[in-house]
Design an enzyme around this catalytic site. Structure first.
Site, PDB file in Angstrom:
ATOM      1  N   SER A 111       0.794  -1.224   0.000  1.00 22.34           N
ATOM      2  CA  SER A 111       0.000   0.000   0.000  1.00 22.34           C
ATOM      3  C   SER A 111       0.828   1.276   0.000  1.00 22.34           C
ATOM      4  O   SER A 111       1.639   1.485  -0.887  1.00 22.34           O
ATOM      5  CB  SER A 111      -0.955  -0.047   1.187  1.00 22.34           C
ATOM      6  OG  SER A 111      -1.911   0.947   1.052  1.00 22.34           O
ATOM      7  N   HIS A 112       0.680   2.077   1.060  1.00 24.31           N
ATOM      8  CA  HIS A 112       1.343   3.382   1.123  1.00 24.31           C
ATOM      9  C   HIS A 112       2.759   3.268   1.672  1.00 24.31           C
ATOM     10  O   HIS A 112       3.428   4.286   1.840  1.00 24.31           O
ATOM     11  CB  HIS A 112       0.519   4.314   2.001  1.00 24.31           C
ATOM     12  CG  HIS A 112       0.351   3.756   3.386  1.00 24.31           C
ATOM     13  ND1 HIS A 112      -0.477   2.677   3.645  1.00 24.31           N
ATOM     14  CD2 HIS A 112       0.931   4.084   4.555  1.00 24.31           C
ATOM     15  CE1 HIS A 112      -0.397   2.373   4.920  1.00 24.31           C
ATOM     16  NE2 HIS A 112       0.450   3.205   5.497  1.00 24.31           N
ATOM     17  N   ASP A 275      -2.327   6.618  -3.300  1.00 19.36           N
ATOM     18  CA  ASP A 275      -1.191   5.882  -2.724  1.00 19.36           C
ATOM     19  C   ASP A 275      -0.748   4.725  -3.638  1.00 19.36           C
ATOM     20  O   ASP A 275      -1.233   4.585  -4.760  1.00 19.36           O
ATOM     21  CB  ASP A 275      -1.527   5.369  -1.310  1.00 19.36           C
ATOM     22  CG  ASP A 275      -2.480   4.183  -1.323  1.00 19.36           C
ATOM     23  OD1 ASP A 275      -3.278   4.070  -2.270  1.00 19.36           O
ATOM     24  OD2 ASP A 275      -2.432   3.368  -0.373  1.00 19.36           O
ATOM     25  N   ASP A 277      -1.259   1.505  -3.941  1.00 20.33           N
ATOM     26  CA  ASP A 277      -2.207   0.577  -4.551  1.00 20.33           C
ATOM     27  C   ASP A 277      -3.535   1.232  -4.922  1.00 20.33           C
ATOM     28  O   ASP A 277      -4.511   0.543  -5.230  1.00 20.33           O
ATOM     29  CB  ASP A 277      -2.441  -0.631  -3.635  1.00 20.33           C
ATOM     30  CG  ASP A 277      -3.017  -0.241  -2.281  1.00 20.33           C
ATOM     31  OD1 ASP A 277      -2.754   0.879  -1.822  1.00 20.33           O
ATOM     32  OD2 ASP A 277      -3.732  -1.052  -1.673  1.00 20.33           O
ATOM     33  N   ASP A 279      -5.855   2.992  -3.271  1.00 23.80           N
ATOM     34  CA  ASP A 279      -7.077   3.059  -2.467  1.00 23.80           C
ATOM     35  C   ASP A 279      -7.158   4.315  -1.598  1.00 23.80           C
ATOM     36  O   ASP A 279      -8.219   4.646  -1.089  1.00 23.80           O
ATOM     37  CB  ASP A 279      -7.294   1.777  -1.637  1.00 23.80           C
ATOM     38  CG  ASP A 279      -6.124   1.428  -0.749  1.00 23.80           C
ATOM     39  OD1 ASP A 279      -5.117   2.158  -0.773  1.00 23.80           O
ATOM     40  OD2 ASP A 279      -6.202   0.406  -0.035  1.00 23.80           O
ATOM     41  N   ARG A 280      -6.037   5.041  -1.449  1.00 25.65           N
ATOM     42  CA  ARG A 280      -6.087   6.283  -0.655  1.00 25.65           C
ATOM     43  C   ARG A 280      -6.122   7.510  -1.552  1.00 25.65           C
ATOM     44  O   ARG A 280      -5.645   7.465  -2.680  1.00 25.65           O
ATOM     45  CB  ARG A 280      -4.826   6.402   0.212  1.00 25.65           C
ATOM     46  CG  ARG A 280      -4.711   5.320   1.234  1.00 25.65           C
ATOM     47  CD  ARG A 280      -3.514   5.580   2.120  1.00 25.65           C
ATOM     48  NE  ARG A 280      -3.471   4.555   3.137  1.00 25.65           N
ATOM     49  CZ  ARG A 280      -2.932   4.726   4.333  1.00 25.65           C
ATOM     50  NH1 ARG A 280      -2.360   5.875   4.654  1.00 25.65           N
ATOM     51  NH2 ARG A 280      -2.946   3.751   5.207  1.00 25.65           N
ATOM     52  N   LYS A 374     -11.554   0.886  -0.084  1.00 24.11           N
ATOM     53  CA  LYS A 374     -11.539   2.320  -0.314  1.00 24.11           C
ATOM     54  C   LYS A 374     -11.038   2.564  -1.734  1.00 24.11           C
ATOM     55  O   LYS A 374     -10.394   1.699  -2.328  1.00 24.11           O
ATOM     56  CB  LYS A 374     -10.694   3.042   0.721  1.00 24.11           C
ATOM     57  CG  LYS A 374      -9.291   2.515   0.947  1.00 24.11           C
ATOM     58  CD  LYS A 374      -8.695   3.173   2.194  1.00 24.11           C
ATOM     59  CE  LYS A 374      -7.259   2.772   2.444  1.00 24.11           C
ATOM     60  NZ  LYS A 374      -7.158   1.613   3.347  1.00 24.11           N
TER      61      LYS A 374
HETATM   62  C1  VG1 Z   1      -3.352   2.243   8.416  1.00 22.26           C
HETATM   63  C2  VG1 Z   1      -4.447   3.273   8.557  1.00 22.26           C
HETATM   64  C3  VG1 Z   1      -5.789   2.606   8.381  1.00 22.26           C
HETATM   65  C4  VG1 Z   1      -5.842   1.886   7.020  1.00 22.26           C
HETATM   66  C5  VG1 Z   1      -4.674   0.926   6.905  1.00 22.26           C
HETATM   67  C6  VG1 Z   1      -4.582   0.284   5.534  1.00 22.26           C
HETATM   68  O1  VG1 Z   1      -3.500   1.255   9.427  1.00 22.26           O
HETATM   69  O2  VG1 Z   1      -4.381   3.938   9.793  1.00 22.26           O
HETATM   70  O3  VG1 Z   1      -6.797   3.573   8.471  1.00 22.26           O
HETATM   71  O4  VG1 Z   1      -7.035   1.170   6.876  1.00 22.26           O
HETATM   72  O5  VG1 Z   1      -3.448   1.616   7.143  1.00 22.26           O
HETATM   73  O6  VG1 Z   1      -4.478   1.248   4.527  1.00 22.26           O
HETATM   74  P1  VG1 Z   1      -2.703   1.289  10.823  1.00 22.26           P
HETATM   75  O7  VG1 Z   1      -3.120   0.061  11.544  1.00 22.26           O
HETATM   76  O8  VG1 Z   1      -1.240   1.353  10.489  1.00 22.26           O
HETATM   77  O9  VG1 Z   1      -3.114   2.548  11.519  1.00 22.26           O
HETATM   78  V1  VG1 Z   1      -3.897   0.814   2.998  1.00 22.26           V
HETATM   79  O10 VG1 Z   1      -3.943   2.114   2.041  1.00 22.26           O
HETATM   80  O11 VG1 Z   1      -2.561   0.128   3.490  1.00 22.26           O
HETATM   81  O12 VG1 Z   1      -4.695  -0.472   2.581  1.00 22.26           O
HETATM   82 CO    CO Z   2      -3.423   1.606   0.080  1.00 19.29          CO
END
Ligand code: VG1
Ligand code: CO
Length: 538
Positions: A111-112, A275, A277, A279-280, A374
């Site tokens: 992801s990010h 981001d 992938d 979704d953000r 998302k």
């Molecule tokens: C983080 C964010 C959460 C989000 C998750 C996955 O998790 O705070 O809101 O759903 O990343 O996002 P955490 O447990 O580190 O706070 V993504 O864009 O990785 O799918």
């Molecule tokens: Co993501």
């Protein structure tokens, strides 16, 4: 030929907030990826099933996807639908699972989190709902990973992923598809593309930063080719293995190139980023930033401007840590409102049972029941549609929203790289302290309630505790959580919200200053971690 290969378990393959996320070098260890995948297969019985697969293009994507295909063939999977070249955004994957009624899917992404050999790699596993598996399923998979002794793999040449169409890999069918076409169709079925086209034709300008990650090709097709935004509106549009060294997290800190453009001379009318992938999303106007919590509230308030939602929406949900801005909107519109633990998987039951249409998180995530993840581009199109329908700027839309509903000044403070035992002790200590905080006055606030947040799912009746919250009499809040996505050590997240009914032009950092002092003090952050301040503020 199917080979059965002996292996020994790893002990750290527990999925977090969104799948398994590890340093690339950890995933590159012998049989690491294979063990994890076989453990999933052992739990879900993949024989005769169909899955959607792809990834965000990061380092190790091309190697892992070959293992995924060969192991699927060896485990009796009937068919794989694969994004061309092995690329698939998380929202496009969810759409393809739902549209093709498959049994689930895999997205290779962290992801990010940064990519590359020294960055992170990850795997998100989704079920037939189109959303990531529940904690109950991931717990079973974790148990498997601890006891795994062998995995199955087909011995064959690497599969070519650059030509559309079907091929056989052993007994299994592999269909390579262009994921962009279906996704564009889905977006066209939701938003008023004609109104947005007209706006671009009249000279409206935007920049979209794809951060060298998976959404570049989707964004070029939708914003430039279909909607007519000027060529060059999409920045960093070619997916790169290491995201060009960028941290593909769309916030004011990491999307610096876009932020400089939007706060510079001759800024375009609208700015957005996605981001790794896809979704953000981050939304910007000319010299103006919309917090994700406000964005969720504004989209919800304006649902009637969007063709797909104008007939009415079921309700809205947010993660507990997200600001309460959307709660006031739900109240005004008299629609259902839910607060869930952090992680998109908690929204899935609410969408499937038609309790909600929209949902969002403070971490730059917004989405609706069009899919079960998302969706970064969806949020950007929603904003473009509101702007096209109202003729107002991002700043006007947001400030008018505050005038109507009040402003939740909101910031998140991340304390990174804390040794896990220290972070766990800090949380334990805090939890023990909570009861004594009720009713106390501190830093100009009166504490109404200090508690561990527990969510009872109205559909499957499971109960999940995630984080702690301190609610003040005036509507302000402090929330503490440990991250479930960090690939090494622990990250403490402190979320601060100060509600103001009349003052809209203050600096958010100033507005939450007393809350920050209070949070540092209550959780003994400096004493326990040695950190005087947060590493990242978003
Ligand atoms: C983080 C964010 C959460 C989000 C998750 C996955 O998790 O705070 O809101 O759903 O990343 O996002 P955490 O447990 O580190 O706070 V993504 O864009 O990785 O799918
Ligand atoms: Co993501």
């Amino acid at each position: 030929m199917i080979e059965i290969i002996k292996t020994t378990p790893y002990t750290d393959q527990k999925m977090g907030t969104a799948g398994l996320r590890k340093k690339s070098k950890v995933v590159m260890q012998e049989h690491y990826f294979e063990n994890f995948l076989q453990s999933i297969f052992n739990v879900i019985a993949p024989e005769g099933k169909t899955f959607v697969i792809g990834g965000d293009g990061r380092f190790y994507n091309s190697i892992a996807i070959q293992k995924l295909i060969k192991m699927s063939a060896a485990n009796g999977v009937k068919k794989l639908i694969v994004g061309k070249n092995g690329y698939l955004s998380t929202p496009a994957s969810s759409n393809m699972i739902l549209k093709n009624h498959t049994d689930g899917g895999f997205v290779l992404t962290a992801s990010h989190n940064p990519g590359g050999e020294n960055g992170d790699f990850g795997i998100k596993y989704a079920t037939e709902t189109g959303g990531q598996c529940s904690s109950q399923v991931s717990d079973k998979i974790f148990e498997q990973t601890k006891n795994i002794t062998e995995f199955k793999i087909l011995q064959c040449e690497d599969i070519k992923l650059d030509t559309l169409g079907s091929q056989k890999v052993g007994e299994m069918e592999v269909e390579i598809v262009d994921p962009i076409t279906d996704y564009v169709k889905l977006m066209e079925s939701i938003f008023d593309f004609d109104a947005i086209k007209k706006m671009f034709a009249n000279g409206f300008t935007m920049r979209f930063d794809a951060m060298n990650a998976v959404t570049g090709p989707y964004a070029i097709e939708i914003f430039e080719n279909v909607l007519g935004a000027a060529k060059g509106s999409v920045l960093n549009a070619t997916p790169k293995q290491d995201f060009g060294g960028l941290h593909p997290d769309p916030n004011l800190v990491y999307a610096k190139e876009l932020v400089d453009i939007m706060y510079g001379e001759n800024a375009p009318d609208f700015g957005a980023a996605n981001d790794g992938d896809g979704d953000r999303n981050m939304i910007l106007g000319k010299k103006f930033f919309v917090t994700p919590s406000d964005s969720l509230a504004i989209l919800t308030d304006n649902y009637a401007l969007i063709p797909a939602y104008k007939g009415g929406i079921f309700g809205v949900a947010k993660s507990m840590a997200t600001s309460t801005a959307v709660a006031r909107v739900a109240d005004a519109h008299k629609i259902g409102y839910y607060e869930v633990p952090t992680g998109w998987k908690y929204f899935v039951n609410l969408m499937d049972s038609k309790r909600i249409t929209f949902c969002g998180e403070e971490s730059f995530g917004t989405g609706s029941s069009h899919i079960r993840e998302k969706d970064g581009i969806w949020a950007v199109l929603f904003w473009l549609n509101i702007i096209a329908a109202t003729g107002k700027s991002v700043e006007e839309i947001t400030t008018e929203h505050w005038q109507k509903y009040g402003r939740s000044y909101y910031l998140r403070f991340d304390f990174d790289g804390i040794p896990t035992d220290i972070a766990n002790d800090l949380m334990k200590n805090l939890e023990e302290k909570l009861p004594s905080l009720n009713g106390q006055e501190m830093n100009g606030f009166k504490i109404k309630l200090a508690e561990v947040f527990t969510y009872n799912d109205p559909v499957d009746h499971s109960s999940t505790s995630n984080g702690m919250r301190i609610l003040m009499e005036d509507g302000s809040r402090i929330v503490f959580r440990l991250s479930g996505t960090s690939s090494s050590g622990a990250t403490l997240r402190v979320y601060l919200e100060k509600l103001e009914r009349n003052k809209f032009d203050a600096n958010p950092r100033d507005m939450v200053d007393e809350l920050l002092k209070m949070a540092m003090n209550i959780a003994e952050i400096e004493k326990r971690t040695g950190k005087k301040q947060a590493d990242v503020t978003t």
